[in-house]
Motif scaffolding. Structure first.
Motif, mmCIF file in Angstrom:
data_model
loop_
_atom_site.group_PDB
_atom_site.id
_atom_site.type_symbol
_atom_site.label_atom_id
_atom_site.label_comp_id
_atom_site.label_asym_id
_atom_site.label_seq_id
_atom_site.Cartn_x
_atom_site.Cartn_y
_atom_site.Cartn_z
ATOM 1 N N TYR A 10 0.833 -1.200 0.000
ATOM 2 C CA TYR A 10 0.000 0.000 0.000
ATOM 3 C C TYR A 10 0.870 1.253 0.000
ATOM 4 N N ARG A 11 1.889 1.259 0.858
ATOM 5 C CA ARG A 11 2.789 2.419 0.939
ATOM 6 C C ARG A 11 3.500 2.649 -0.388
ATOM 7 N N GLN A 12 3.959 1.572 -0.991
ATOM 8 C CA GLN A 12 4.646 1.669 -2.281
ATOM 9 C C GLN A 12 3.685 2.200 -3.350
ATOM 10 N N ARG A 15 3.173 6.001 -2.822
ATOM 11 C CA ARG A 15 4.339 6.770 -3.272
ATOM 12 C C ARG A 15 4.429 6.794 -4.795
ATOM 13 N N GLN A 16 4.143 5.664 -5.412
ATOM 14 C CA GLN A 16 4.176 5.572 -6.876
ATOM 15 C C GLN A 16 3.163 6.523 -7.512
ATOM 16 N N LEU A 17 1.931 6.509 -7.018
ATOM 17 C CA LEU A 17 0.884 7.358 -7.596
ATOM 18 C C LEU A 17 1.156 8.841 -7.383
ATOM 19 N N LEU A 18 1.614 9.217 -6.196
ATOM 20 C CA LEU A 18 1.915 10.624 -5.943
ATOM 21 C C LEU A 18 3.082 11.100 -6.809
ATOM 22 N N THR A 19 4.081 10.259 -6.966
ATOM 23 C CA THR A 19 5.227 10.604 -7.821
ATOM 24 C C THR A 19 4.793 10.744 -9.272
ATOM 25 N N ARG A 42 2.176 9.297 6.520
ATOM 26 C CA ARG A 42 1.469 10.443 5.923
ATOM 27 C C ARG A 42 2.136 10.772 4.605
ATOM 28 N N TYR A 43 1.325 10.974 3.579
ATOM 29 C CA TYR A 43 1.836 11.187 2.228
ATOM 30 C C TYR A 43 1.055 12.326 1.581
ATOM 31 N N LYS A 84 -7.428 4.966 -8.751
ATOM 32 C CA LYS A 84 -6.076 4.546 -9.130
ATOM 33 C C LYS A 84 -5.556 3.475 -8.169
ATOM 34 N N LEU A 85 -5.856 3.620 -6.895
ATOM 35 C CA LEU A 85 -5.444 2.611 -5.920
ATOM 36 C C LEU A 85 -6.120 1.273 -6.210
ATOM 37 N N VAL A 86 -7.406 1.310 -6.539
ATOM 38 C CA VAL A 86 -8.132 0.078 -6.877
ATOM 39 C C VAL A 86 -7.502 -0.576 -8.106
ATOM 40 N N GLU A 87 -7.138 0.232 -9.111
ATOM 41 C CA GLU A 87 -6.478 -0.307 -10.311
ATOM 42 C C GLU A 87 -5.166 -1.011 -9.965
ATOM 43 N N LEU A 88 -4.499 -0.559 -8.907
ATOM 44 C CA LEU A 88 -3.244 -1.179 -8.472
ATOM 45 C C LEU A 88 -3.470 -2.386 -7.557
ATOM 46 N N GLY A 89 -4.732 -2.714 -7.292
ATOM 47 C CA GLY A 89 -5.027 -3.919 -6.517
ATOM 48 C C GLY A 89 -5.426 -3.697 -5.074
ATOM 49 N N VAL A 90 -5.564 -2.442 -4.641
ATOM 50 C CA VAL A 90 -6.004 -2.190 -3.263
ATOM 51 C C VAL A 90 -7.510 -2.420 -3.198
#
Length: 113
Positions: A10-12, A15-19, A42-43, A84-90
């Motif tokens: 989740y953390r990765q 960070r990936q999406l924000l970057t 916190r991100y 976007k998180l759901v697309e990444l599998g969350v």
């Protein structure tokens, strides 16, 4: 509750999406700054700069990891970081739309908290 390995994923993902979002800013006068507080989970993505004589500053995205869930505290994107998180599998049950009033969260497809 998410496991340690799941939380690391989740953390990765956060960070990936924000970057990625920071790299997509098209205005060279506006800087997109990512802030990753990995100790407190916190991100943030913040816009800083000038548009003519007008100051631009604001938190575009703010996500926290709280009790094994991703809390979206602020989302100023068009697409929606939750999607976007759901697309990444969350899974949706591990995402809380913290910007929605608690009494309204049960109307969404995401966790209530």
């Amino acid at each position: 509750m998410a496991t340690g390995a799941t939380l690391d994923t989740y953390r990765q993902s956060i960070r990936q999406l924000l970057t990625q979002h920071a790299e997509s800013v098209w205005d060279e006068r506006i800087h997109a700054e990512t802030l990753f507080d990995t100790e407190r989970d916190r991100y943030q993505l913040v816009y800083v700069g000038w548009r003519g004589s007008k100051r631009v500053y604001g938190v575009v995205l703010h996500l926290d990891v709280i009790d094994g869930k991703i809390w979206i505290q602020q989302d100023g994107t068009e697409v929606g970081i939750a999607n976007k998180l759901v697309e990444l599998g969350v899974p949706k049950h591990d995402i809380v739309l913290g910007f929605d009033p608690p009494m309204m969260r049960h109307y969404t497809e995401f966790s209530v908290g």
